[in-house]
Design a protein around this motif. Structure first.
Motif, PDB file in Angstrom:
ATOM      1  N   GLY A  20       0.823  -1.225  -0.046  1.00  0.00           N
ATOM      2  CA  GLY A  20      -0.256  -0.472  -0.007  1.00  0.00           C
ATOM      3  C   GLY A  20       0.472   1.103  -0.065  1.00  0.00           C
ATOM      4  O   GLY A  20       0.149   2.242  -0.035  1.00  0.00           O
ATOM      5  N   ARG A  80     -13.063   1.187   1.274  1.00  0.00           N
ATOM      6  CA  ARG A  80     -12.299   0.758   0.158  1.00  0.00           C
ATOM      7  C   ARG A  80     -12.621   1.232  -0.933  1.00  0.00           C
ATOM      8  O   ARG A  80     -11.868   2.468  -1.968  1.00  0.00           O
ATOM      9  CB  ARG A  80     -13.078  -0.863  -0.489  1.00  0.00           C
ATOM     10  CG  ARG A  80     -12.965  -1.781   0.226  1.00  0.00           C
ATOM     11  CD  ARG A  80     -13.199  -3.240   0.115  1.00  0.00           C
ATOM     12  NE  ARG A  80     -14.373  -3.502   0.641  1.00  0.00           N
ATOM     13  CZ  ARG A  80     -14.949  -3.540   1.872  1.00  0.00           C
ATOM     14  NH1 ARG A  80     -14.122  -4.193   2.384  1.00  0.00           N
ATOM     15  NH2 ARG A  80     -15.935  -4.097   1.882  1.00  0.00           N
ATOM     16  N   ASP A  83     -10.543   4.801  -0.670  1.00  0.00           N
ATOM     17  CA  ASP A  83      -8.764   3.825  -0.958  1.00  0.00           C
ATOM     18  C   ASP A  83      -8.590   4.581   0.765  1.00  0.00           C
ATOM     19  O   ASP A  83      -7.098   4.809   0.695  1.00  0.00           O
ATOM     20  CB  ASP A  83      -8.240   4.545  -2.039  1.00  0.00           C
ATOM     21  CG  ASP A  83      -6.860   4.254  -1.576  1.00  0.00           C
ATOM     22  OD1 ASP A  83      -6.951   2.531  -1.177  1.00  0.00           O
ATOM     23  OD2 ASP A  83      -5.922   4.798  -2.596  1.00  0.00           O
TER      24      ASP A  83
END
Length: 216
Positions: A20, A80, A83
């Motif tokens: 990430g 989600r 983000d």
């Protein structure tokens, strides 16, 4: 059973979260939308427990529980969509779930809504899972992600608990809700204990794998 591939805490550079990329500061993570919802859920735990054991305001306690279930669903969606997945969120979400479950079990035991052996089995599961977390941490692993079985168990129990509150009393509605509530409670307990057993198996595999790699 899915394979468990835990992430070692010493394999990720400081300030990063693996694939990430860089993570915000702890305060920055706490102030994003999904984690604010998780923090609100955590703040509701003592209120929920007091409502059940103090004034026994079951209607308000039910409202807090419904709010918790809705925000549990929403914080994952927001993370989600926006983000905003974070390490803090991965810790807060299951912590809030477990605290609500433990608080409900304690309150229901005190009020005689469910038998002691169900409470003992589920609390023992929490102790075992907590021990697994300590073992993983001692061996350099980060806490694993929540499994689908664990989320399903929490989901079913979060339906069972409000229904069990609605079964209190001698109304016709309470009589109709009672078999449904106990069905949800049974399946929720089975899934919850199953997820705990999988947690133990996966932890053993991870630690053994780490030990085998160290000897190579």
């Amino acid at each position: 059973m899915s394979e468990y591939s835990p992430e070692r805490t010493d394999s990720v550079p400081a300030g990063e979260a693996g694939p990430g990329g860089p993570q915000p500061s702890l305060l920055g993570q706490a102030l994003n939308a999904p984690n604010i919802l998780s923090l609100l859920r955590l703040a509701g735990v003592p209120v929920f427990l007091w409502l059940l054991l103090g004034p026994r305001a079951d209607g308000w306690a039910l409202a807090v529980l419904v709010f918790s279930a809705l925000t549990d669903w929403l914080d994952g969606k927001l993370a989600r969509w926006l983000d905003q997945m974070s390490r803090l969120g991965q810790l807060l979400d299951p912590a809030a779930d477990r605290l609500y479950i433990v608080a409900t079990l304690v309150a229901f035991l005190v009020r005689g809504i469910i038998p002691w052996w169900i409470v003992a089995a589920l609390l023992l599961r929490e102790i075992v899972v907590g021990g697994c977390l300590l073992v993983l941490r001692r061996n350099g692993f980060a806490p694993p992600e929540v499994t689908y079985i664990g989320k399903a168990a929490t989901f079913v129990l979060m339906y069972a608990f409000p229904l069990l509150l609605l079964t209190q009393g001698g109304s016709v509605f309470a009589g109709v809700a009672r078999p449904v509530a106990y069905s949800f409670l049974t399946w929720g307990c089975v899934l919850y204990l199953w997820s705990g057993a999988l947690y133990v198996i996966q932890t053993v595999r991870a630690v053994r794998g780490a030990g085998g790699g160290a000897r190579m």
